[in-house]
Design a protein around this motif. Sequence first.
Motif, PDB file in Angstrom:
ATOM      1  N   ILE A   1       0.845  -1.186   0.000  1.00 23.23           N
ATOM      2  CA  ILE A   1       0.000   0.000   0.000  1.00 23.23           C
ATOM      3  C   ILE A   1       0.884   1.240   0.000  1.00 23.23           C
ATOM      4  O   ILE A   1       1.787   1.374   0.831  1.00 23.23           O
ATOM      5  CB  ILE A   1      -0.911   0.065   1.235  1.00 23.23           C
ATOM      6  CG1 ILE A   1      -1.547  -1.292   1.543  1.00 23.23           C
ATOM      7  CG2 ILE A   1      -1.991   1.124   1.060  1.00 23.23           C
ATOM      8  CD1 ILE A   1      -2.232  -1.346   2.892  1.00 23.23           C
TER       9      ILE A   1
ATOM     10  N   LYS B   1      -1.399   7.199  -2.048  1.00 20.29           N
ATOM     11  CA  LYS B   1      -2.528   6.864  -2.911  1.00 20.29           C
ATOM     12  C   LYS B   1      -3.779   6.506  -2.115  1.00 20.29           C
ATOM     13  O   LYS B   1      -4.795   6.155  -2.693  1.00 20.29           O
ATOM     14  CB  LYS B   1      -2.148   5.696  -3.825  1.00 20.29           C
ATOM     15  CG  LYS B   1      -1.009   6.016  -4.785  1.00 20.29           C
ATOM     16  CD  LYS B   1      -0.670   4.810  -5.644  1.00 20.29           C
ATOM     17  CE  LYS B   1       0.472   5.120  -6.594  1.00 20.29           C
ATOM     18  NZ  LYS B   1       0.832   3.927  -7.421  1.00 20.29           N
ATOM     19  N   MET B   2      -3.691   6.590  -0.783  1.00 23.88           N
ATOM     20  CA  MET B   2      -4.832   6.263   0.065  1.00 23.88           C
ATOM     21  C   MET B   2      -4.898   7.255   1.219  1.00 23.88           C
ATOM     22  O   MET B   2      -4.024   7.266   2.093  1.00 23.88           O
ATOM     23  CB  MET B   2      -4.711   4.833   0.609  1.00 23.88           C
ATOM     24  CG  MET B   2      -5.924   4.395   1.430  1.00 23.88           C
ATOM     25  SD  MET B   2      -5.720   2.733   2.148  1.00 23.88           S
ATOM     26  CE  MET B   2      -5.534   1.736   0.677  1.00 23.88           C
ATOM     27  N   LYS B   3      -5.911   8.071   1.245  1.00 22.14           N
ATOM     28  CA  LYS B   3      -6.055   9.066   2.300  1.00 22.14           C
ATOM     29  C   LYS B   3      -6.250   8.376   3.648  1.00 22.14           C
ATOM     30  O   LYS B   3      -6.872   7.325   3.740  1.00 22.14           O
ATOM     31  CB  LYS B   3      -7.236   9.992   2.001  1.00 22.14           C
ATOM     32  CG  LYS B   3      -7.036  10.862   0.759  1.00 22.14           C
ATOM     33  CD  LYS B   3      -8.236  11.765   0.524  1.00 22.14           C
ATOM     34  CE  LYS B   3      -8.018  12.649  -0.701  1.00 22.14           C
ATOM     35  NZ  LYS B   3      -9.186  13.534  -0.962  1.00 22.14           N
TER      36      LYS B   3
ATOM     37  N   THR C   1      -9.569   6.944   4.789  1.00 20.02           N
ATOM     38  CA  THR C   1     -10.144   5.746   4.171  1.00 20.02           C
ATOM     39  C   THR C   1      -9.428   4.466   4.608  1.00 20.02           C
ATOM     40  O   THR C   1      -9.815   3.372   4.189  1.00 20.02           O
ATOM     41  CB  THR C   1     -10.076   5.844   2.635  1.00 20.02           C
ATOM     42  OG1 THR C   1      -8.698   5.849   2.214  1.00 20.02           O
ATOM     43  CG2 THR C   1     -10.758   7.110   2.141  1.00 20.02           C
ATOM     44  N   VAL C   2      -8.413   4.596   5.444  1.00 20.04           N
ATOM     45  CA  VAL C   2      -7.625   3.429   5.848  1.00 20.04           C
ATOM     46  C   VAL C   2      -8.463   2.406   6.598  1.00 20.04           C
ATOM     47  O   VAL C   2      -8.365   1.192   6.361  1.00 20.04           O
ATOM     48  CB  VAL C   2      -6.418   3.869   6.704  1.00 20.04           C
ATOM     49  CG1 VAL C   2      -5.737   2.663   7.337  1.00 20.04           C
ATOM     50  CG2 VAL C   2      -5.430   4.644   5.855  1.00 20.04           C
TER      51      VAL C   2
ATOM     52  N   PHE D   1     -10.649   0.483   4.269  1.00 22.41           N
ATOM     53  CA  PHE D   1      -9.827  -0.419   3.459  1.00 22.41           C
ATOM     54  C   PHE D   1      -9.459  -1.672   4.251  1.00 22.41           C
ATOM     55  O   PHE D   1      -9.554  -2.793   3.751  1.00 22.41           O
ATOM     56  CB  PHE D   1      -8.561   0.292   2.998  1.00 22.41           C
ATOM     57  CG  PHE D   1      -7.539  -0.638   2.397  1.00 22.41           C
ATOM     58  CD1 PHE D   1      -7.635  -1.029   1.074  1.00 22.41           C
ATOM     59  CD2 PHE D   1      -6.488  -1.135   3.169  1.00 22.41           C
ATOM     60  CE1 PHE D   1      -6.708  -1.905   0.522  1.00 22.41           C
ATOM     61  CE2 PHE D   1      -5.561  -1.996   2.622  1.00 22.41           C
ATOM     62  CZ  PHE D   1      -5.672  -2.382   1.297  1.00 22.41           C
TER      63      PHE D   1
ATOM     64  N   TRP E   1      -0.547   7.852   9.319  1.00 22.08           N
ATOM     65  CA  TRP E   1      -1.133   6.853   8.415  1.00 22.08           C
ATOM     66  C   TRP E   1      -0.865   5.441   8.943  1.00 22.08           C
ATOM     67  O   TRP E   1      -1.778   4.606   9.004  1.00 22.08           O
ATOM     68  CB  TRP E   1      -0.541   7.032   7.017  1.00 22.08           C
ATOM     69  CG  TRP E   1      -1.304   6.347   5.933  1.00 22.08           C
ATOM     70  CD1 TRP E   1      -2.208   6.906   5.078  1.00 22.08           C
ATOM     71  CD2 TRP E   1      -1.229   4.956   5.570  1.00 22.08           C
ATOM     72  NE1 TRP E   1      -2.704   5.956   4.212  1.00 22.08           N
ATOM     73  CE2 TRP E   1      -2.117   4.754   4.505  1.00 22.08           C
ATOM     74  CE3 TRP E   1      -0.494   3.884   6.046  1.00 22.08           C
ATOM     75  CZ2 TRP E   1      -2.294   3.503   3.896  1.00 22.08           C
ATOM     76  CZ3 TRP E   1      -0.673   2.633   5.462  1.00 22.08           C
ATOM     77  CH2 TRP E   1      -1.560   2.460   4.396  1.00 22.08           C
TER      78      TRP E   1
ATOM     79  N   GLU F   1      -5.013  -2.457  -5.322  1.00 19.53           N
ATOM     80  CA  GLU F   1      -5.186  -0.999  -5.332  1.00 19.53           C
ATOM     81  C   GLU F   1      -6.296  -0.592  -6.294  1.00 19.53           C
ATOM     82  O   GLU F   1      -7.101   0.299  -6.005  1.00 19.53           O
ATOM     83  CB  GLU F   1      -3.870  -0.350  -5.744  1.00 19.53           C
ATOM     84  CG  GLU F   1      -3.885   1.146  -5.824  1.00 19.53           C
ATOM     85  CD  GLU F   1      -2.552   1.678  -6.325  1.00 19.53           C
ATOM     86  OE1 GLU F   1      -2.510   2.247  -7.423  1.00 19.53           O
ATOM     87  OE2 GLU F   1      -1.552   1.506  -5.612  1.00 19.53           O
TER      88      GLU F   1
END
Length: 243
Positions: free
Chosen positions: A19, A23-25, A28-29, A32, A69, A236
Amino acid sequence: MVDILKSITNTNRSLAILIDPEKMKVGTVSAFAKAVFTTITILKEKLHVEQFYFFTGGSTMEKTDFDLWIQTLKENTEIPIVIFPGSHTQLSENADGLLFINLLSGRNPEYLVEQQVHAAQQLRKTSLEIIPTGYLLIDGGKETAVQRVSKTRPLTQKDISNIVNHAYAAQLMGNQLIYLEAGSGAKHAVSKEIVRDVSNQINIPLIVGGGLRTIRQIEETFKAGANMVVIGTAIEENINWKG
């Protein structure tokens, strides 16, 4: 806490989901981590995978609070988190381990020693499991972010003996893992012939990633001798990817 290197060494099949935090805020983790659990369950059954990991990192990390993150992911999963850093700035005590990368396929001193020296100061008192990793960028048919950022060229798949020599040299230099990487979104995965020949030469675990988009490709990579396979772009692009 999982002894990561010991686990990879002692299990026949491990799988890492790569990951890129850019590319992933961070917001939104959590979603996900919950959604990918179904995919992991299916892959475990189809591929007989014994251990899963999250690999986290990217070629750049200019607009992301990397530590926050990682902390957020840690709060939402029991899967071990291993940092796969693009630079010395991508460190976090909230992870479980760190691949201490040596980009031995290139000759840029920035990624052979400079980044490692910069990281050393921060890692003296770390609780992270640090795993020296010989990293070989293999030509996957397109220019990758690693190639652009590191300003190094990948090794051609046509010269298998050269790749084998690089991998064996990496082992002799004390690395504890070898990572063959075709790059994110590669058109061509590392061939099973390369995986087989490298696996036959070394006696440390072999990781293979880049361009693996089907269960058949992953199965062939395991059978050729990979101890761990890394999937990134496929999941992804589709969180419900099932191979």
